[in-house]
Design an enzyme around this catalytic site. Structure first.
Site, PDB file in Angstrom:
ATOM      1  N   LYS A  42      10.470   0.453  13.215  1.00  0.00           N
ATOM      2  CA  LYS A  42      11.011   0.732  11.878  1.00  0.00           C
ATOM      3  C   LYS A  42      12.093   1.810  11.949  1.00  0.00           C
ATOM      4  CE  LYS A  42       6.641  -0.420   9.584  1.00  0.00           C
ATOM      5  NZ  LYS A  42       5.510   0.088   8.771  1.00  0.00           N
ATOM      6  N   LYS A  62       0.843  -1.198   0.000  1.00  0.00           N
ATOM      7  CA  LYS A  62       0.000   0.000   0.000  1.00  0.00           C
ATOM      8  C   LYS A  62       0.883   1.255   0.000  1.00  0.00           C
ATOM      9  CE  LYS A  62      -3.648   2.247   2.704  1.00  0.00           C
ATOM     10  NZ  LYS A  62      -4.522   2.161   3.907  1.00  0.00           N
ATOM     11  N   GLU A  89      -3.411  -6.024  15.442  1.00  0.00           N
ATOM     12  CA  GLU A  89      -2.973  -4.715  14.923  1.00  0.00           C
ATOM     13  C   GLU A  89      -4.119  -3.711  14.988  1.00  0.00           C
ATOM     14  OE1 GLU A  89      -1.505  -3.811  10.648  1.00  0.00           O
ATOM     15  OE2 GLU A  89       0.345  -4.071  11.805  1.00  0.00           O
TER      16      GLU A  89
HETATM   17  O1  F6P Z   1       3.917  -2.110   9.552  1.00  0.00           O
HETATM   18  C1  F6P Z   1       2.596  -2.515   9.603  1.00  0.00           C
HETATM   19  C2  F6P Z   1       2.009  -2.455   8.208  1.00  0.00           C
HETATM   20  O2  F6P Z   1       1.862  -1.130   7.809  1.00  0.00           O
HETATM   21  C3  F6P Z   1       0.688  -3.169   8.122  1.00  0.00           C
HETATM   22  O3  F6P Z   1      -0.382  -2.406   8.618  1.00  0.00           O
HETATM   23  C4  F6P Z   1       0.625  -3.428   6.655  1.00  0.00           C
HETATM   24  O4  F6P Z   1      -0.338  -4.408   6.310  1.00  0.00           O
HETATM   25  C5  F6P Z   1       2.052  -3.897   6.388  1.00  0.00           C
HETATM   26  O5  F6P Z   1       2.860  -3.098   7.265  1.00  0.00           O
HETATM   27  C6  F6P Z   1       2.500  -3.744   4.953  1.00  0.00           C
HETATM   28  O6  F6P Z   1       2.369  -2.399   4.572  1.00  0.00           O
HETATM   29  P1  F6P Z   1       2.419  -2.060   2.991  1.00  0.00           P
HETATM   30  O7  F6P Z   1       1.230  -2.731   2.359  1.00  0.00           O
HETATM   31  O8  F6P Z   1       2.340  -0.556   2.937  1.00  0.00           O
HETATM   32  O9  F6P Z   1       3.713  -2.595   2.466  1.00  0.00           O
END
Ligand code: F6P
Length: 542
Positions: free
Chosen positions: A511, A205, A352
């Site tokens: 992170k 995402k 989460e």
């Molecule tokens: O770090 C948690 C998170 O943001 C989750 O909520 C999400 O599903 C996962 O990491 C992957 O995020 P992305 O789809 O932005 O790579």
């Protein structure tokens, strides 16, 4: 409203005090129609919640507490696109992704239904071109191997569904998932690939997740070594993201980028283009069936009175256990090997979402919120950790999930699978008393002295709570209904706890610190800024 300020909180406390010393088996003695009174049928799912220490008075108090916190209004707000994700000022419209009605749904003044439909068409067209061999690799061969690179909600949802629906996989296609930055994840996958017949789907995402970007870069480096010089690698990459510029910068053509939106949370996104692996491996018709199954539960959730509402009941039984019996974990045990990944998906969905410490006003809560969700398939757990369920010092409420019929018939296998599932919940409820065990040992020929010595070790206290979710069979619609039910269960619990289930600020610190530790591993001077333990651990690496 904070849960401890709910007008029915004290009533629930009193109900718990009254019921805690009792036994579930006694509740069945007191009410011969208990099974009918404490079970409910929803689309695709029958829920038996009679094996819990709850009676009509306590259940009514739970329903009253749900009404008092405005749950019915909150449910309507969820579907209508209210910005319930208050810290990010976004709605949470995963339900819109599976809404087949003509109902318009607006986000910031724009009806989102057309773009959802366009994205679905784009998925279908892309998959059809892949299946027909129209979208070819750089050497002109069809692309029959899809490798999804993603993590968290960009992995667990589609992985769970693809694994669940083994019986629906289309012939001649292969789908692999790479999620962990641990090189072994990619290393175990690459040897299975035919370089000019595989396509990598970068699912993110944010298009900023370290693990996903590193895996995508390594996959591209590998592919370059496997394909002819100057091969056009863009034939072998697709992306699903809300960050189109970053995906383009990575080198994925814009017409190969499927959209994601801010108003769908990652852990709620398998119904979006994140579900591309499902469409690729099972076909659009089965993906649509998955959506319809979820939509059937949405309609049930939206239109059914609380006391007959399956996700609401699951949520309230969970709150009864979490906040009044203080159980710290909740096990989910599907008696289905194909649902092996469901607990992992539910871990992210639930923990989460509801692993939160402040209410929606930012005030620290003084009551429990999300539980620890865990589990994997039955009957395997019976030979691994069910010992603790039966004789451990803590109580773990369990959701058993079972299917009346199976696509994989071998003799009496499925009958034994069901019998084991039902027997486990019965054993957890009934147990075996000291007298029963002693008599059994005497019947086996042990002397009174021998029996007295061994019996305490064989007592099963029982009175352990469980739900049983019974579905017809494991198919796309039932999987959709099952996952949607848990999405709504999580939402209902968040409403009663007055927390925001749609953000996840807690994952950010790790992170940031990883970047500092990574940097310190490259530069000793940087290590001096770290704590003594981390410095010590880094010292052990040399
Ligand atoms: O770090 C948690 C998170 O943001 C989750 O909520 C999400 O599903 C996962 O990491 C992957 O995020 P992305 O789809 O932005 O790579």
């Amino acid at each position: 409203m904070r849960f401890d300020k709910n007008p029915f909180f004290s009533d629930l406390t009193a109900q718990h005090k009254r019921l805690a010393p009792q036994r579930i088996t006694q509740l069945f003695e007191d009410d011969k129609t208990r099974f009918d009174n404490f079970s409910v049928q929803a689309p695709h799912i029958f829920l038996d919640y009679s094996k819990n220490l709850v009676d009509k008075h306590a259940f009514d108090a739970l329903i009253n507490a749900a009404k008092a916190c405005g749950l019915e209004a909150s449910i309507q707000q969820l579907f209508s696109g209210e910005k319930l994700n208050t810290t990010e000022q976004r709605p949470a419209l995963h339900t819109a992704l599976r809404d087949s009605s003509e109902q318009t749904i607006f986000v910031n003044g724009e009806n989102i239904k057309p773009e959802i439909s366009i994205a679905l068409d784009m998925m279908g067209t892309l998959v059809e071109r892949l299946h027909k061999g129209e979208h070819k690799g750089c050497t002109g061969k069809p692309l029959k191997q899809l490798v999804s690179i993603g993590i968290g909600g960009s992995y667990l949802g589609p992985k769970t569904v693809v694994e669940a629906l083994q019986a629906y996989h289309l012939d001649g296609l292969e789908c692999y998932f790479v999620s962990n930055i641990d090189g072994s994840d990619l290393a175990r996958t690459l040897p299975k690939l035919i370089p000019d017949q595989c396509i990598f789907l970068v699912q993110s995402k944010s298009f900023g997740t370290l693990e996903t970007l590193e895996n995508a870069r390594s996959a591209r480096r590998w592919l370059k070594t496997q394909l002819p010089p100057n091969a056009n690698l863009s034939h072998h990459f697709l992306a699903v993201t809300s960050n189109v510029p970053a995906a383009c910068e990575f080198g994925i053509p814009e017409d190969k980028i499927l959209p994601m939106w801010d108003w769908v949370g990652g852990r709620y996104s398998l119904w979006s283009a994140i579900g591309f692996p499902i469409v690729f491996l099972l076909g659009m018709a089965n993906f649509q069936a998955l959506l319809r199954g979820a939509e059937a539960i949405d309609k049930h959730f939206r239109n059914t009175e609380l006391q007959e509402n399956l996700p609401v009941i699951m949520a309230l039984i969970g709150i009864w256990h979490r906040n009044f019996f203080n159980y710290d974990s909740q096990a989910v045990i599907p008696y289905s090997e194909n649902l092996f990944y469901l607990p992992s998906h539910l871990q992210q969905l639930d923990m989460e979402s509801n692993g939160k410490r402040v209410d929606r006003n930012g005030e620290a809560v003084n009551y429990h919120t999300g539980a620890i969700i865990w589990g994997n398939s039955g009957t395997n757990g019976q030979h691994a950790y069910h010992q603790l369920f039966h004789q451990g010092s803590c109580t773990v409420p369990i959701d058993f999930i079972a299917f009346k019929t199976s696509d994989f018939e071998f003799g009496e296998h499925h009958t034994h699978l069901l019998a084991n599932c039902f027997a486990q919940s019965q054993a957890l409820m009934e147990g075996r008393s000291l007298d029963q065990v002693t008599a059994q040992l005497n019947d086996q020929g042990l002397s009174d002295q021998e029996a007295r010595k061994l019996a305490p070790h064989k007592v099963i206290p029982g009175n352990k709570p469980s739900n049983t979710l019974l579905l017809e069979t494991l198919n796309p619609a039932s999987v959709g209904a099952l996952i949607a039910s848990y999405e709504h269960k999580v939402f209902v619990q968040a409403c009663l706890w007055d927390i925001n289930p749609f953000d996840q600020w807690g994952v950010e610190l790790g992170k940031v610190l990883e970047t500092a530790v990574f940097r310190a591993m490259q530069n000793k001077d940087e290590a001096q800024k770290l704590d003594a333990s981390t410095r010590g651990l880094l010292g052990k690496l040399t």
